[in-house]
Design an enzyme around this catalytic site. Structure first.
Site, PDB file in Angstrom:
ATOM      1  N   ASP A  28      -5.317 -43.659  15.970  1.00  0.00           N
ATOM      2  CA  ASP A  28      -5.670 -42.607  15.033  1.00  0.00           C
ATOM      3  C   ASP A  28      -6.216 -43.283  13.767  1.00  0.00           C
ATOM      4  O   ASP A  28      -5.934 -44.464  13.521  1.00  0.00           O
ATOM      5  CB  ASP A  28      -4.436 -41.765  14.718  1.00  0.00           C
ATOM      6  CG  ASP A  28      -4.730 -40.661  13.720  1.00  0.00           C
ATOM      7  OD1 ASP A  28      -5.838 -40.115  13.752  1.00  0.00           O
ATOM      8  OD2 ASP A  28      -3.850 -40.367  12.899  1.00  0.00           O
ATOM      9  N   ASP A  39      -6.659 -41.519  10.174  1.00  0.00           N
ATOM     10  CA  ASP A  39      -6.000 -41.112   8.931  1.00  0.00           C
ATOM     11  C   ASP A  39      -4.510 -41.396   8.989  1.00  0.00           C
ATOM     12  O   ASP A  39      -3.820 -41.035   9.961  1.00  0.00           O
ATOM     13  CB  ASP A  39      -6.230 -39.621   8.675  1.00  0.00           C
ATOM     14  CG  ASP A  39      -7.709 -39.297   8.469  1.00  0.00           C
ATOM     15  OD1 ASP A  39      -8.528 -40.230   8.540  1.00  0.00           O
ATOM     16  OD2 ASP A  39      -8.031 -38.119   8.248  1.00  0.00           O
TER      17      ASP A  39
END
Length: 489
Positions: free
Chosen positions: A272, A274
């Site tokens: 991922d 963020d």
């Protein structure tokens, strides 16, 4: 001494005129038995043999002739005497080791990687040896509620039936590292779990991965047999109350994996973006440029905690970005902070030949920039529509590209693995939000990195006490020395 009182020098030893033995082997063998036949098992026989072999008795000389040499065959019992009795010592000698090739009948093994929270030792009260200039008049701080212990933080509003008290932390008593007592306690906890094979003792081995072998911060423990899968399935093993209490007592975290070749040799890693590879939420940073950061951040927090549907919440947040210049991404690059250890982790994985990708619920321009900076092979994120006349966001997502939500991330992981002929057991996924749960459960190793509560409860593994993101490389079984060699290339 001589007659005149001066000390006399002893005679120098000399080699006899006849050779001592018939072979070089007999001359240099490490063990030489007695020269007078078989060994007696009684104490009287031992004494008699000593006197006769010395060639001297009190007041008279023995009539027995001492052989100049004795070979190993001379101590073997003859057919006329009974063989020497051998008593069992209870020690079992074997050439095998816990890390050797297992037998077909051996139970499977489990690898436990233990991380100590060296950056934040857990002490209930400041230790006198660690307090600056302690005085008897100093007031100890008021006790605080442990995180998640109650739905309130005000002691006056504490519930009438509070949860059970936290266990006494032990790391400040036995050392701010993975101590020997910590390891012993862990093995004793494993012994209390429901056994898979009755009457088979727990077999384990361990090795220090980082940093110092005398004061280890990360340790790997291999043990077998695993607990009974019918009573305690492997996905629930790390969530067992006994192991959870052990983690809180010793200020450590455990990550359990099956001991297979796929654990050590990953070929695909997806991340991922963020709050994982970077420390910010991109959409919150964009919203801060027009003064709606608070409203967008509130929606983002609920979406990442799994309280809102990700796709619906993303559309709602994107509407608030209408009118923002598309050049905002260039301005954000200088404000983005890459998570400590992310560069080193990606470099190590690249040296090992691992394919890497970022699967982000953010936006494609920054995902492409981050992939180029970290050396990732693929980048997938959401696409914003831009008004060509004003070069500003329209507040809508591009319908030609799918929204990168939880199911899309899982689909991208499976598609990349299938495209490159990589088994899912050789894949690794890292994330922190609720939209990462599907890919964390699908990958061979799914790690919730400093994740939300819902993610930590559902992910196969979690890590909150790592020094930085680079600590994930130790889950592959590498040591600090091997990591340094990879980074030096």
């Amino acid at each position: 001494m001589s007659s005149n009182g001066t000390p006399s020098r002893s005679k120098r030893p000399s080699l006899g005129s006849t050779p001592r033995a018939a072979s070089f082997l007999n001359d240099h063998q490490q063990y030489k038995g007695p020269a007078n036949g078989p060994i007696s098992s009684s104490i009287d026989g031992m004494l008699e043999g000593t006197e006769s072999s010395s060639g001297y008795e009190t007041g008279s000389k023995s009539s027995k002739t001492v052989s100049p040499v004795s070979s190993i065959t001379s101590v073997l019992p003859s057919s006329a005497h009974s063989p020497t009795r051998i008593k069992e010592s209870g020690i079992v000698h074997t050439m095998s080791h816990t890390a050797c090739q297992p037998r077909p009948t051996d139970p499977p093994k489990i690898v436990a990687t233990i991380f100590y929270n060296s950056s934040s030792p857990k002490h209930i009260q400041p230790h006198p040896d660690q307090s600056p200039n302690p005085r008897p008049t100093d007031h100890l701080p008021l006790p605080e509620l442990p995180p998640g212990a109650a739905p309130v933080e005000d002691l006056s509003k504490y519930p009438l039936e509070p949860p059970a008290p936290e266990p006494q932390p032990l790391d400040h008593l036995y050392g701010s590292h993975i101590s020997q007592l910590c390891l012993t306690h862990f093995l004793s906890v494993l012994d209390t779990l429901p056994a898979n094979v009755p009457y088979q003792p727990l077999v384990s081995s361990h090795r220090c991965l980082a940093d110092d072998c005398t004061l280890p911060r990360i340790m790997e423990v291999v043990f077998s047999p695993p607990p009974n899968p019918e009573l305690l399935p492997f996905p629930l093993l790390s969530k067992h109350e006994s192991l959870y209490r052990f983690e809180r007592e010793w200020n450590v975290e455990l990550i359990l994996q099956p001991s297979t070749v796929f654990r050590r040799h990953k070929r695909l890693a997806v991340f991922d973006m963020d709050s994982t590879l970077i420390q910010q939420e991109v959409i919150d940073e964009i919203a801060s440029t027009i003064g709606v950061a608070a409203k967008v951040s509130a929606i983002t927090a609920r979406a990442m905690a799994g309280e809102l549907d990700f796709a619906a919440s993303l559309r709602e947040r994107v509407k608030l970005l209408k009118g923002i210049p598309a050049t905002v991404f260039e301005d954000l690059k200088s404000r983005i902070t890459i998570t400590p250890g992310a560069i080193e982790l990606c470099k190590c994985l690249k040296r090992l030949g691992v394919t890497m990708a970022v699967l982000s619920g953010g936006f494609q321009p920054l995902a492409d920039w981050l992939a180029n900076k970290l050396g990732l092979d693929h980048a997938f994120a959401n696409h914003l529509l831009v008004d060509p006349n004003t070069n500003t966001f329209t507040g809508e997502l591009d319908p030609e590209h799918p929204i990168v939500d939880g199911e899309t991330k899982r689909h991208l992981l499976v598609s990349l693995a299938k495209q490159k002929s990589i088994p899912l057991e050789q894949t690794m996924a890292v994330g922190d939000g609720a939209n990462d749960i599907p890919m964390l459960k699908t990958a061979g190793l799914g790690v919730a990195w400093c994740a939300k509560t819902k993610v930590q409860m559902e992910a196969p593994a979690r890590l909150n006490v790592g020094r930085d993101l680079g600590d994930l490389i130790y889950l592959l079984g590498l040591t600090k020395q091997e990591v340094d060699e990879l980074l030096a290339l």
